[in-house]
Motif scaffolding. Structure first.
Motif, PDB file in Angstrom:
ATOM      1  N   LEU A  92       2.933  11.050   5.075  1.00 41.93           N
ATOM      2  CA  LEU A  92       2.146  11.366   3.886  1.00 41.93           C
ATOM      3  C   LEU A  92       1.961  12.868   3.732  1.00 41.93           C
ATOM      4  CD1 LEU A  92      -0.770   8.756   3.695  1.00 41.93           C
ATOM      5  CD2 LEU A  92       0.752   9.401   1.827  1.00 41.93           C
ATOM      6  N   ILE A 102       0.837  -1.205   0.000  1.00 43.20           N
ATOM      7  CA  ILE A 102       0.000   0.000   0.000  1.00 43.20           C
ATOM      8  C   ILE A 102       0.869   1.251   0.000  1.00 43.20           C
ATOM      9  CG2 ILE A 102      -1.757   1.289   1.270  1.00 43.20           C
ATOM     10  CD1 ILE A 102      -2.772  -1.388   2.362  1.00 43.20           C
ATOM     11  N   ARG A 145      -7.326  11.858  -0.708  1.00 44.69           N
ATOM     12  CA  ARG A 145      -6.490  10.696  -1.021  1.00 44.69           C
ATOM     13  C   ARG A 145      -5.543  10.392   0.130  1.00 44.69           C
ATOM     14  NH1 ARG A 145      -1.434  10.144  -3.386  1.00 44.69           N
ATOM     15  NH2 ARG A 145      -1.079   8.155  -4.481  1.00 44.69           N
ATOM     16  N   VAL A 161       0.663   4.270  -2.636  1.00 47.32           N
ATOM     17  CA  VAL A 161       0.309   5.617  -2.191  1.00 47.32           C
ATOM     18  C   VAL A 161       1.427   6.616  -2.473  1.00 47.32           C
ATOM     19  CG1 VAL A 161      -0.186   7.021  -0.152  1.00 47.32           C
ATOM     20  CG2 VAL A 161      -1.292   4.806  -0.440  1.00 47.32           C
ATOM     21  N   SER A 176      -7.680   9.033   3.219  1.00 46.69           N
ATOM     22  CA  SER A 176      -8.201   7.690   2.964  1.00 46.69           C
ATOM     23  C   SER A 176      -7.076   6.666   2.906  1.00 46.69           C
ATOM     24  CB  SER A 176      -9.023   7.663   1.668  1.00 46.69           C
ATOM     25  OG  SER A 176      -8.252   8.132   0.575  1.00 46.69           O
ATOM     26  N   ALA A 177      -5.919   7.055   2.337  1.00 45.71           N
ATOM     27  CA  ALA A 177      -4.773   6.137   2.305  1.00 45.71           C
ATOM     28  C   ALA A 177      -4.248   5.878   3.712  1.00 45.71           C
ATOM     29  CB  ALA A 177      -3.673   6.710   1.427  1.00 45.71           C
TER      30      ALA A 177
END
Length: 763
Positions: free
Chosen positions: A278, A219, A686, A223, A689-690
């Motif tokens: 992130l 993942i 994004r 991402v 949610s990631a």
């Protein structure tokens, strides 16, 4: 598309002017200066980080072996005081180790009787054992023989704290379990259950890590888009997890810490490291794309995204701090672990990660899997450059804001409906049924429930700390208690009593009820200790008339009552801490009164749906095929809703802060509330949610655990973050913010002036 639902004008309002007023430059310049300093001294920062990680790994690597598997009860409660008084004054108490000895024939056969007496005497002489008695050594004292006559019980009281009797059980059980002469002995009781839970917890943590590692890496690659960028959150996660293990190791030297805190450390450490990384990496890429050099891109990233990360970490830590008000060290341990791992994840994201970015420079996108995939996929005709207005999350926000009333009502109705099962929640405390059905302690405890007529192992202790055993009213008080609904038998220094009558004279075993100036009684219940009938029995015993003096009631059912009362007393303070800090911090962040209130209400709605699912699955036993097999008891562990509330609320605020930071950024530029919501959701949808998917993946791995407690925690938190990141952030937030319009950013003039002086502004 956005224009269709955009505000009709971008006229300036007092609220908008307040939001655009520059904040004092000190805070912003300090963060930017920190980013430049880290970039210029990146090698020194990374070297110091490696030293810290090495020390933490060396000292904290064996932390699980130094932690405790208890902590589910209030040490200051009446039941705990009763247990300590029995151990100190009588060297006895309610048994916390039970041996179920099965004979090849009758337990009354000479060979079985001899083996049973020898086993009992050997257990009684073992270090750490306060008392031991059995069917063979306490004639007439209790029905310790099974209905078929082939099994009998040895009741053992281990001394000391939870850690002490767990250590004693580890030494003793291998010597007294299994084949003992002609007897086949299995062992249960709270001490052995604690030992098996501790072992199972360590095994399940290792298994969960093995399952989540490949899924998480995959993942992360998708991402972040490149192998190099995907490795960065793992570095931050390693620092936060190992650093927290060291903190827990140090804390365990001065206070009790639950072994379950290591599970939440791993999950939160990795989850928050991914969240923060992130946000920081995405902002860094944006700054590079805008034409800044590496050092200035890092400075601006720390000033903006770094400031949001720090703010988010404070909100998460304060939510977890709500657990500190409870006297149960199981809950307090999650606060210790959670606050430490949040702080370290934030430091890693604001200091260590920028140093790594400075070292990588523009090579952040090295080993880009998207480019590699494009080479493998046949060339497709370009559809034109993508824009923010063409993204999925912008489209979703715009669609929702066209019909905000419909979406708001529908989402609220669904969340409330999902939460309704929690109204009928029933609670218990940890026992053998937390273990898999095949676990030795569970098998032995189930034999007690199936084969024996009375609840000897779940007996209640009624302690009279100021009454001599020979006092005239002791016998009459014991007889009166034996007549209470839910009582099977009362054993006292004056004999045994059933249904208000004495059925046996005091035998040799009655000596355990005597001490200078004090006595106690064993009350064997005829009801399940964790049922409503069991808690009512405790209340009847505590209020029984005719007591010859002060009365303390202990035992499993009493522990449940006292734990429930302790949690109920702490809940208002926890709610005040969490709600109060959330309202204050979000006001400082946004300058709004409505947004903080909205955040609290939305989080409560989201969590209500999660709690309803807990009841539906783990209390009622539905969907076991989905979450893995467990023993359905019709009860939830009483501490779990509190724990999940604090952890999930903190994570929800984490996502809320990320979203609001981008919404506010656009609103400050345009004054258009609707456009700000759509673009804010597009820029964070994004990412959030990631991050939620990654955290849910880590938590869902706990569904493979054999411990119902970990299974419930993992599934519950996974559901909570997914619900919050999708339904709440994607549908409810844009609908309500559209309905509120510019009122989202309103505050009275005095508060606006306060925000201008103290508010936390990003740009």
């Amino acid at each position: 598309m956005g224009a269709a639902v955009s505000d009709t004008s971008t006229r300036t309002t007092p609220e908008h002017e307040a939001s655009r007023t520059p904040s004092p430059p000190g805070g912003r310049s300090r963060l930017a200066a920190l980013g430049r300093a880290v970039a210029r001294r990146r090698l020194l920062v990374l070297l110091l980080t490696l030293v810290v990680v090495a020390i933490a790994a060396a000292l904290g690597g064996d932390v699980a072996q130094r932690l405790s598997s208890g902590g589910f009860t209030d040490p200051k409660s009446e039941s705990s005081k009763a247990e300590r008084f029995l151990a100190d004054r009588f060297k006895s108490g309610v048994p916390n180790l039970v041996l179920v000895a099965r004979a090849p024939g009758s337990v009354d056969a000479p060979s079985a009787s001899a083996a049973g007496r020898e086993l009992t005497e050997r257990v009684a002489k073992a270090p750490g054992v306060l008392s031991a008695g059995s069917y063979w050594t306490m004639p007439g004292a209790a029905p310790l023989r099974s209905r078929d006559g082939r099994s009998a019980l040895v009741l053992v009281r281990l001394g000391g704290s939870e850690d002490d009797f767990r250590a004693t059980a580890k030494r003793l059980v291998p010597k007294v379990g299994g084949r003992q002469g002609v007897l086949d002995v299995s062992v249960t009781g709270s001490a052995q259950v604690s030992v098996e839970i501790e072992k199972r917890s360590e095994e399940d943590l290792a298994k969960a890590e093995a399952i989540t590692a490949p899924a998480t890496l995959l993942i992360l690659l998708v991402v972040f888009g490149s192998a190099v960028a995907a490795a960065l959150p793992l570095a931050v996660g390693l620092l936060s997890v190992l650093g927290t293990f060291l903190v827990l190791r140090l804390l365990s030297a001065v206070t009790s810490v639950s072994v379950f805190s290591t599970n939440i450390t791993t999950a939160l450490g990795l989850g928050l490291a991914i969240d923060y990384s992130l946000f920081v990496v995405t902002r860094y890429r944006e700054e590079l794309a805008s034409g800044r050099d590496v050092t200035e891109a890092i400075a601006q990233t720390v000033r903006t995204a770094g400031r949001t990360v720090l703010f988010s970490s404070v909100t998460v830590a304060l939510s977890l701090a709500g657990l500190l008000v409870f006297p149960l060290y199981f809950l307090r341990s999650f606060a210790y672990a959670g606050m430490a791992v949040v702080a370290l994840a934030a430091v890693g994201a604001v200091v260590v990660l920028p140093a790594l970015l400075a070292l990588l420079g523009r090579r952040i996108d090295a080993w880009n899997i998207n480019r590699a995939l494009r080479r493998l996929v046949p060339h497709r005709r370009e559809r034109g450059p993508a824009t923010e207005e063409s993204g999925f999350w912008h489209w979703l926000a715009t669609a929702v804001m066209r019909r905000p009333v419909l979406f708001a009502l529908a989402v609220v109705a669904v969340l409330v409906t999902l939460g309704l099962p929690f109204i009928r929640a029933s609670f218990g405390i940890t026992d053998d049924r937390e273990l898999p059905a095949s676990a030795p302690a569970h098998v032995a405890a189930q034999a007690l429930r199936d084969d024996f007529d009375s609840g000897e192992s779940s007996a209640l202790s009624v302690v009279l700390p100021e009454t001599d055993a020979d006092a005239g009213r002791v016998g009459s008080f014991a007889a009166r208690m034996s007549a209470l609904p839910g009582v099977f038998r009362v054993d006292a220094a004056t004999g045994s009593y059933v249904n208000g009558r004495q059925v046996a004279q005091p035998g040799p075993a009655a000596v355990r009820f005597r001490a200078p100036g004090a006595t106690w009684m064993s009350v064997v219940p005829s009801v399940e200790p964790y049922s409503d009938a069991g808690t009512r029995l405790v209340q009847r015993l505590r209020g029984a008339p005719g007591a010859p003096g002060t009365v303390l009631v202990g035992g499993q059912a009493a522990l449940l009552v006292d734990t429930r009362d302790a949690l109920a007393a702490g809940l208002p303070w926890t709610g005040l801490i969490i709600a109060g800090t959330t309202l204050v911090l979000l006001f400082l962040f946004t300058g709004s009164l409505l947004i903080p209130l909205k955040a609290v209400v939305f989080n409560l709605l989201s969590l209500s749906a999660t709690f309803g699912a807990m009841v539906y699955v783990f209390q009622d036993g539905h969907l076991q095929w989905l979450v893995g097999d467990f023993t359905v008891t019709g009860l939830l562990d009483i501490s779990m809703p509190v724990l999940m509330f604090c952890v999930a609320f903190g994570l929800s605020m984490d996502y809320e802060v990320f979203l609001l930071s981008r919404i506010r950024e656009v609103y400050m530029e345009t004054g258009d509330n609707t456009r700000a919501v759509a673009l804010g959701l597009e820029r964070t949808g994004r990412l959030v949610s990631a991050a939620a998917l990654l955290f849910a993946t880590v938590m869902a791995a706990f569904a493979t655990s054999g411990l119902t407690l970990l299974k419930l925690l993992g599934v519950g938190l996974a559901l909570a973050v997914i619900m919050d990141a999708t339904v709440v952030r994607g549908l409810l937030v844009p609908a309500v913010m559209r309905l509120a319009g510019r009122a989202n950013w309103w505050a009275p003039k005095p508060l606006r002036r306060l925000h201008e002086r103290l508010g936390l502004k990003e740009a």
